[in-house]
Design a protein around this motif. Structure first.
Motif, short mmCIF file in Angstrom:
data_model
loop_
_atom_site.label_atom_id
_atom_site.label_comp_id
_atom_site.label_asym_id
_atom_site.label_seq_id
_atom_site.Cartn_x
_atom_site.Cartn_y
_atom_site.Cartn_z
N GLY A 120 5.92 44.29 17.02
CA GLY A 120 6.16 42.88 17.28
C GLY A 120 5.36 41.97 16.37
O GLY A 120 5.86 40.95 15.88
N SER A 121 4.09 42.33 16.14
CA SER A 121 3.26 41.49 15.25
C SER A 121 3.89 41.43 13.86
O SER A 121 3.96 40.36 13.24
N VAL A 124 6.85 39.11 13.88
CA VAL A 124 6.44 37.70 13.85
C VAL A 124 5.96 37.31 12.45
O VAL A 124 6.33 36.27 11.90
N TYR A 153 0.94 34.42 23.32
CA TYR A 153 0.54 35.57 22.49
C TYR A 153 1.71 35.92 21.59
O TYR A 153 2.82 36.20 22.08
N HIS A 154 1.47 35.93 20.28
CA HIS A 154 2.53 36.30 19.33
C HIS A 154 2.10 37.45 18.44
O HIS A 154 2.73 37.69 17.41
N GLY A 155 1.00 38.12 18.79
CA GLY A 155 0.59 39.28 18.01
C GLY A 155 -0.83 39.18 17.53
O GLY A 155 -1.47 38.12 17.64
N ASP A 261 10.80 34.22 19.88
CA ASP A 261 10.01 35.46 19.85
C ASP A 261 10.32 36.24 21.13
O ASP A 261 9.79 35.96 22.20
N VAL A 263 9.92 39.55 21.67
CA VAL A 263 9.29 40.87 21.68
C VAL A 263 9.23 41.42 23.11
O VAL A 263 9.41 42.61 23.33
N ILE A 264 9.03 40.55 24.07
CA ILE A 264 9.09 40.97 25.48
C ILE A 264 10.46 40.68 26.10
O ILE A 264 11.02 41.50 26.82
N LYS A 290 9.30 46.37 21.19
CA LYS A 290 9.17 46.96 22.53
C LYS A 290 10.44 47.60 23.11
O LYS A 290 10.74 48.76 22.85
C1 LIG Z 1 5.84 37.62 22.40
C2 LIG Z 1 5.11 38.66 21.63
N1 LIG Z 1 5.12 38.62 20.28
C3 LIG Z 1 4.50 39.54 19.54
C4 LIG Z 1 3.80 40.57 20.14
C5 LIG Z 1 3.11 41.59 19.28
O1 LIG Z 1 3.75 42.84 19.39
P1 LIG Z 1 3.02 44.19 18.93
O2 LIG Z 1 1.95 44.46 19.94
O3 LIG Z 1 4.14 45.20 18.98
O4 LIG Z 1 2.50 43.98 17.56
C6 LIG Z 1 3.76 40.67 21.52
C7 LIG Z 1 3.04 41.77 22.17
O5 LIG Z 1 2.91 41.85 23.36
C8 LIG Z 1 4.42 39.68 22.30
O6 LIG Z 1 4.40 39.72 23.63
#
Ligand SMILES: Cc1ncc(COP(=O)(O)O)c(C=O)c1O
Length: 460
Positions: A120-121, A124, A153-155, A261, A263-264, A290
């Protein structure tokens, strides 16, 4: 000398000596065992002692189809036997092509190009890098800033961390990538007094804060707005009605890209393949990870529109970005098998049919003095804990430390329900079980939380 890790004592010793857990206060395990999860089946996982736990957070918002799915494991093994690896740098492989096509078919509107990552990071970061290079190629090189919401939280990698809105996890790594700008989130429970009684007005105010930020920063300097459909951090803040429509209008007015975003929120967490569908807005980019594989192998990516692809589809321009393992053949094969299960078992239908019952079961906890609010959507809920229900007074830092880290996190796990107890905003307990869950699992969660939260209250 090596020792058999089948021996529980040896595994503990090695875990404490050699393994570094993420976002974990390692000293917390000085006098206690590191929990070791050894297998999973359906909505449950089992530790090294054979003890069973209901997977209340789908691992980390990941295990949508649940554990122990042999057909996914076999799809991965088959792919490893056939072609374990080849890069997506100048070449393609069949499973990446098939998955890209399938995701493009599922995605809303004109999002039909997939750039894979492993996490996810990285998804982003890729979205931010694409936004920057896209604007450089289209004559607006000064656009580089990104707007995101408080506590979101975006990573954790340097670029993604600059988009993340959690001061405590940014501070040790400052200075970060320049350009991150913060706006209010959609926490209606803590809305400013002047919009506290009107959800719609609150949503318009929160969206308009994005416009004010764009104007403050200089409209020509802003590249993108990053928003989750339902914000995770802080405890599941759904968007007020009209919020995303207003944000879309604002982004269009100033030529700013809207990044959802997910990822969740994608892959069924909210009862849809993508959260943007549920809330009726069209993003320019969707980031995902995820649930796309339910965790059977790592994979992430971004879905982008033809418009964003356009400067790269002719001439010499190249998106100068890549990751060795992105779109790994095994992960792509696993994702396809995962999506087959979504279809065969109608998992989106299961979430949509049961989300009201899930909410109603959790809301029974509102009779406890410590429960301020239950909020969320789909199979994604936060329970905010308060010191005083009437005034919504929250716990101070010391109380939060004692309550969450000193008691709740271990207590829910010990009681058989690994889930998130978090105070990155106000203290919350978060639940996001596998999408296969039904009423008996909701009851089990409620039952465990009732006992643990009752004890927490007695300890305050
Ligand atoms: C909305 C969101 N973006 C990005 C991420 C980062 O993902 P990763 O842990 O796979 O790098 C997360 C992780 O929980 C997230 O919830």
């Amino acid at each position: 000398m090596t020792s058999s890790l089948d021996d529980i004592g040896n595994a503990q010793e090695a875990a404490k000596r050699n393994l570094w857990l993420h976002f974990t206060r390692m000293s917390g395990y000085a006098d206690s065992d590191v929990p070791v999860i050894v297998r999973g089946s359906g909505a449950y996982v089992f530790d090294q002692h054979g003890r069973r736990y209901l997977d209340g957070l789908s691992g980390l918002f990941v295990s949508q189809v649940g554990h122990g799915r042999q057909e996914i494991a076999e799809a991965g093994a088959r792919q490893a036997g056939e072609l374990a690896y080849f890069p997506l740098w100048s070449y393609a492989h069949p499973k990446a092509i098939e998955l890209a096509q399938r995701l493009a078919d599922l995605a809303p509107g004109d999002l039909n190009r997939v750039f894979f990552t492993t996490s996810g990071s990285e998804a982003v970061e890729s979205a931010w890098k694409l936004a920057k290079q896209y604007f450089k190629l289209t004559g607006q090189p000064e656009r580089y800033k990104v707007i995101s919401r408080d506590i979101a939280y975006h990573g954790s990698s340097m670029g993604a961390l600059a988009i993340t809105g959690l001061a405590d996890i940014k501070y040790p790594f400052e200075p970060l990538t320049p350009g991150g700008v913060r706006v209010p989130n959609t926490n209606f429970y803590r809305a400013p007094a002047f919009v506290r009684d009107d959800l719609e007005a609150f949503g318009i105010w929160a969206a308009d804060e994005i416009e004010r930020a764009i104007l403050r920063e200089g409209p020509k300097s802003v590249a993108a707005v990053f928003l989750e459909p339902v914000q995770n951090s802080g405890g599941c803040f759904p968007p007020p009605p009209g919020y995303f429509q207003r944000v879309r209008e604002i982004c269009d007015r100033y030529g700013v890209l809207l990044v959802s975003d997910e990822v969740i929120c994608a892959f069924g967490r909210l009862g849809y393949y993508f959260g943007a569908e549920r809330y009726g807005y069209q993003p320019d980019i969707i980031t995902f990870a995820k649930g796309v594989t339910s965790g059977y192998a790592p994979l992430g990516g971004m879905l982008v529109s033809d418009t964003l692809m356009e400067p790269f589809s002719s001439g010499t321009a190249t998106f100068l970005h890549g990751i060795t393992f992105a779109g790994h053949p095994v992960s792509a094969a696993v994702a396809l098998a995962n999506l087959d299960i979504f279809e065969k078992e109608n998992l989106l239908g299961n979430v949509r049919a049961n989300e009201a019952a899930f909410r109603a079961t959790l809301e029974k906890l509102c009779d406890l003095p410590i429960v301020g609010e239950v909020r969320g959507a789909g199979y994604f809920y936060g329970i905010e804990l308060v010191k005083d229900k009437a005034t919504r007074e929250t716990f101070d830092d010391d109380e939060s430390e004692r309550l969450l880290r000193g008691f709740l996190s271990n207590a829910v796990f010990d009681a058989g329900l690994p889930c998130r107890c978090d105070d990155r905003g106000d203290p919350v307990v978060q639940l996001a079980p596998p999408l296969i869950c039904g009423q008996e699992h909701f009851d089990e969660m409620e039952h465990i939380l009732r006992a643990v939260l009752t004890e927490a209250w007695a300890r305050i």
